[in-house]
Design an enzyme around this catalytic site. Structure first.
Site, mmCIF file in Angstrom:
data_model
loop_
_atom_site.group_PDB
_atom_site.id
_atom_site.type_symbol
_atom_site.label_atom_id
_atom_site.label_comp_id
_atom_site.label_asym_id
_atom_site.label_seq_id
_atom_site.Cartn_x
_atom_site.Cartn_y
_atom_site.Cartn_z
ATOM 1 N N HIS A 260 7.977 -29.465 18.927
ATOM 2 C CA HIS A 260 6.753 -28.728 19.293
ATOM 3 C C HIS A 260 5.722 -29.672 19.914
ATOM 4 O O HIS A 260 5.084 -29.331 20.904
ATOM 5 C CB HIS A 260 6.122 -28.064 18.067
ATOM 6 C CG HIS A 260 6.663 -26.712 17.749
ATOM 7 N ND1 HIS A 260 6.648 -25.662 18.637
ATOM 8 C CD2 HIS A 260 7.227 -26.235 16.613
ATOM 9 C CE1 HIS A 260 7.183 -24.603 18.076
ATOM 10 N NE2 HIS A 260 7.549 -24.922 16.841
ATOM 11 N N CYS B 31 11.303 -19.872 13.838
ATOM 12 C CA CYS B 31 10.034 -20.479 14.238
ATOM 13 C C CYS B 31 8.952 -19.414 14.145
ATOM 14 O O CYS B 31 9.185 -18.267 14.558
ATOM 15 C CB CYS B 31 10.155 -21.003 15.673
ATOM 16 S SG CYS B 31 8.644 -21.749 16.309
ATOM 17 N N HIS C 284 12.213 -30.280 14.374
ATOM 18 C CA HIS C 284 11.707 -29.019 14.925
ATOM 19 C C HIS C 284 10.219 -29.159 15.270
ATOM 20 O O HIS C 284 9.801 -28.797 16.374
ATOM 21 C CB HIS C 284 11.935 -27.904 13.886
ATOM 22 C CG HIS C 284 11.464 -26.566 14.309
ATOM 23 N ND1 HIS C 284 12.328 -25.557 14.662
ATOM 24 C CD2 HIS C 284 10.209 -26.047 14.446
ATOM 25 C CE1 HIS C 284 11.626 -24.476 14.992
ATOM 26 N NE2 HIS C 284 10.337 -24.752 14.870
ATOM 27 N N GLU C 285 9.442 -29.703 14.324
ATOM 28 C CA GLU C 285 7.994 -29.841 14.561
ATOM 29 C C GLU C 285 7.690 -30.919 15.601
ATOM 30 O O GLU C 285 6.781 -30.761 16.421
ATOM 31 C CB GLU C 285 7.249 -30.124 13.252
ATOM 32 C CG GLU C 285 7.390 -29.034 12.195
ATOM 33 C CD GLU C 285 7.033 -27.631 12.663
ATOM 34 O OE1 GLU C 285 6.169 -27.484 13.555
ATOM 35 O OE2 GLU C 285 7.619 -26.671 12.141
#
Length: 183
Positions: free
Chosen positions: A158, A111, A154-155
């Protein structure tokens, strides 16, 4: 190509734990400009002459929250051939469906906000169908699989204030590895 001025926040910054908010349309011009800068930055971070020149860590995804902006927008730039990229601009994403099969990235996830080596695996869905809006606000659906599915998850994490390190079991970093497929 000129390196855009992008300040990626480190994991210690508390704003990364903020849940981002949906975006309304039309997009503000500053958001459109930032999306373009993120695309350029991610491309440059994957091209050797630029990442060496500017001392960049290669990255393929970036969420607005990593720049301190709590908006439900992320960008993924995947190098599909040498200096040839597939770009995804995803606004207000929602998972419509996902596979039962779980995968993990063999060499581990990274990341741009986590500037340290992390051991362990992050369970991810092998395939997903995601609804989102494009840069003009049009409703879209996309099916993603394998590494792009991992990048989307993953995003999207976030956008919900979650870092990939949160998904690694602290006591057993390779827990259930035998129940997932390595990619």
């Amino acid at each position: 190509m000129k390196l855009p001025k992008i300040n990626i926040l480190d994991e210690k910054n508390k704003i990364l734990r903020t849940k981002s908010q949906d975006v309304t349309f039309p997009l503000m011009q500053e958001d459109k400009n930032l999306i373009k800068d993120i695309i350029d930055y991610l491309k440059m971070s994957q091209i050797k002459k630029y990442y060496e020149k500017y001392d960049l860590r290669p990255g393929m995804g970036l969420a607005f929250i990593q720049l301190g902006i709590p908006k439900n927008i992320f960008v993924i730039v995947e190098e599909v051939d040498e200096e040839v990229f597939e770009t995804y601009v995803i606004i207000n994403p929602k998972i419509l469906s996902h596979s039962e099969e779980l995968i993990y990235v063999g060499e581990g996830e990274g990341c741009l906000s986590v500037n340290r080596e992390i051991d362990g695996i992050v369970p991810r869905f092998a395939r997903m169908k995601v609804a989102y809006q494009d840069i003009e606000g049009n409703y879209q659906e996309i099916r993603v699989r394998e590494d792009i599915s991992v990048a989307f998850q993953h995003e999207m994490d976030h956008l919900n204030g979650i870092l990939f390190v949160d998904k690694i079991d602290k006591n057993n970093p390779f827990k259930n590895k035998d129940k997932m497929r390595e990619i």
